[in-house]
Write an enzyme that holds these catalytic residues in place. Structure first.
Site, PDB file in Angstrom:
ATOM      1  N   ASN A   4     141.564  96.480  42.724  1.00  0.00           N
ATOM      2  CA  ASN A   4     141.960  97.176  41.490  1.00  0.00           C
ATOM      3  C   ASN A   4     142.181  96.211  40.322  1.00  0.00           C
ATOM      4  O   ASN A   4     142.690  96.595  39.283  1.00  0.00           O
ATOM      5  CB  ASN A   4     143.231  98.008  41.734  1.00  0.00           C
ATOM      6  CG  ASN A   4     144.438  97.141  42.107  1.00  0.00           C
ATOM      7  OD1 ASN A   4     144.342  95.919  42.152  1.00  0.00           O
ATOM      8  ND2 ASN A   4     145.567  97.777  42.368  1.00  0.00           N
ATOM      9  N   HIS A  26     144.170  93.510  40.386  1.00  0.00           N
ATOM     10  CA  HIS A  26     145.463  92.813  40.314  1.00  0.00           C
ATOM     11  C   HIS A  26     145.283  91.312  40.523  1.00  0.00           C
ATOM     12  O   HIS A  26     144.396  90.878  41.244  1.00  0.00           O
ATOM     13  CB  HIS A  26     146.508  93.413  41.276  1.00  0.00           C
ATOM     14  CG  HIS A  26     146.317  93.141  42.728  1.00  0.00           C
ATOM     15  ND1 HIS A  26     146.597  94.075  43.708  1.00  0.00           N
ATOM     16  CD2 HIS A  26     145.894  92.043  43.420  1.00  0.00           C
ATOM     17  CE1 HIS A  26     146.371  93.553  44.904  1.00  0.00           C
ATOM     18  NE2 HIS A  26     145.938  92.324  44.756  1.00  0.00           N
ATOM     19  N   ASP A  52     153.136  84.604  45.303  1.00  0.00           N
ATOM     20  CA  ASP A  52     153.851  85.848  45.596  1.00  0.00           C
ATOM     21  C   ASP A  52     154.255  85.941  47.064  1.00  0.00           C
ATOM     22  O   ASP A  52     153.849  85.113  47.882  1.00  0.00           O
ATOM     23  CB  ASP A  52     152.985  87.062  45.205  1.00  0.00           C
ATOM     24  CG  ASP A  52     151.545  86.941  45.664  1.00  0.00           C
ATOM     25  OD1 ASP A  52     151.272  86.078  46.518  1.00  0.00           O
ATOM     26  OD2 ASP A  52     150.695  87.710  45.196  1.00  0.00           O
ATOM     27  N   GLU A  55     150.080  94.447  39.197  1.00  0.00           N
ATOM     28  CA  GLU A  55     149.244  95.627  39.393  1.00  0.00           C
ATOM     29  C   GLU A  55     148.835  96.244  38.051  1.00  0.00           C
ATOM     30  O   GLU A  55     149.497  95.999  37.033  1.00  0.00           O
ATOM     31  CB  GLU A  55     150.045  96.667  40.196  1.00  0.00           C
ATOM     32  CG  GLU A  55     150.461  96.197  41.585  1.00  0.00           C
ATOM     33  CD  GLU A  55     149.338  96.295  42.605  1.00  0.00           C
ATOM     34  OE1 GLU A  55     148.164  96.392  42.219  1.00  0.00           O
ATOM     35  OE2 GLU A  55     149.646  96.278  43.807  1.00  0.00           O
TER      36      GLU A  55
HETATM   37  C1  F6R Z   1     147.866  86.857  47.194  1.00  0.00           C
HETATM   38  C2  F6R Z   1     147.499  87.417  45.917  1.00  0.00           C
HETATM   39  C3  F6R Z   1     146.664  88.652  45.825  1.00  0.00           C
HETATM   40  C4  F6R Z   1     145.304  88.447  46.494  1.00  0.00           C
HETATM   41  C5  F6R Z   1     144.455  89.711  46.357  1.00  0.00           C
HETATM   42  C6  F6R Z   1     143.131  89.589  47.098  1.00  0.00           C
HETATM   43  O1  F6R Z   1     148.677  85.716  47.037  1.00  0.00           O
HETATM   44  O2  F6R Z   1     147.913  86.885  44.924  1.00  0.00           O
HETATM   45  O3  F6R Z   1     146.478  88.967  44.464  1.00  0.00           O
HETATM   46  O4  F6R Z   1     144.638  87.375  45.912  1.00  0.00           O
HETATM   47  O5  F6R Z   1     145.154  90.813  46.852  1.00  0.00           O
HETATM   48  O6  F6R Z   1     143.368  89.498  48.461  1.00  0.00           O
HETATM   49  P1  F6R Z   1     142.191  89.181  49.492  1.00  0.00           P
HETATM   50  O7  F6R Z   1     141.810  87.751  49.281  1.00  0.00           O
HETATM   51  O8  F6R Z   1     142.808  89.408  50.851  1.00  0.00           O
HETATM   52  O9  F6R Z   1     141.083  90.120  49.185  1.00  0.00           O
END
Ligand code: F6R
Length: 238
Positions: A135, A137, A67, A142
């Site tokens: 959450n 995701h 992403d 989301e």
């Molecule tokens: C980023 C992604 C997001 C993160 C998630 C956790 O490429 O796909 O889903 O994996 O937001 O982020 P951190 O590791 O910063 O807690």
């Protein structure tokens, strides 16, 4: 779904990087899917060390990132292309033409999504690394009633904007839209490894481990539909 309960973030990084190192040794032209965020940084460090010591080479590896935010210039450290260069790509022997990070350019985003999905379909993904949001995701899929089978432009939730504002000077600077692989794109990977560390991820890990059901309002739970998922976490105990 297989759960591996690690003692600390260091062990999560050690176990997950070893899976990637073994997979690259096994198939030097493997196709990987990679994540950004704080969680994989330590794991990427271990992949860099392994590459520098000559244990593995990325010269024939191909990568797809999950992403990117829309509207953040590529030079900005919050752009996921910049993140991947800083934390992995610029430190390994992966050729520039072998890595792909979704565009952050809003004028190109729609066309990009179509082309990216076609490329994923054409090339295939052998091994995919995921993190998880508080959450639930995965990538930027989301909590919602409906989910996407393909790479899409999505609206970030207030919650994710708030959580991710730690990387920005002001919450107003956090983009509200992103390009993300859809749940269906992620499911195309042959094998998925998800890493989650720290107490902030404990509620999500607890729910996933205890409830064992598929709920679109808790996107990570859709991974129960995939035949080969390994969750590595120090957030909860068995
Ligand atoms: C980023 C992604 C997001 C993160 C998630 C956790 O490429 O796909 O889903 O994996 O937001 O982020 P951190 O590791 O910063 O807690």
């Amino acid at each position: 779904m297989k759960f591996i309960f690690a003692k600390n973030p260091e062990e999560v990084a050690q176990i997950s990087s070893q899976i990637f190192i073994d997979a690259i040794k096994d198939n030097p032209s493997i196709h990987l899917c990679l994540a950004t965020g704080s969680t994989p940084v330590e794991m990427y460090q271990k992949l860099i060390e392994s590459n520098k010591s000559g244990e593995i080479s990325f010269k024939d590896v191909q990568t797809f990132n999950l992403d990117n935010y829309i509207g953040i210039p590529v030079e900005d450290e919050n752009n996921y292309e910049a993140f991947m260069r800083d934390n992995l790509f610029d430190h390994i022997d992966l050729p520039k033409e072998n890595w792909r990070v979704p565009t952050s350019d809003k004028d190109r985003a729609e066309k990009f999504c179509e082309e990216y999905e076609e490329e994923i379909d054409k090339m295939g993904i052998d091994l995919c690394l995921l993190g998880v949001g508080e959450n639930g995701h995965i990538a930027f899929n989301e909590p919602a009633d409906k989910h996407f089978p393909y790479t899409q432009i999505i609206d970030l939730t207030e919650e994710t904007i708030e959580v991710n504002s730690r990387f920005f000077d002001n919450i107003e600077d956090v983009p509200t839209k992103a390009v993300t692989m859809g749940i269906g794109s992620i499911m195309k990977a042959k094998k998925i490894v998800l890493i989650a560390t720290g107490q902030k991820k404990a509620p999500a890990m607890e729910k996933l481990y205890r409830e064992v059901c598929v709920d679109p309002q808790f996107p990570i739970s859709m991974l129960y539909l995939h035949p080969d998922v390994t969750i590595i976490t120090d957030s909860i105990e068995a």
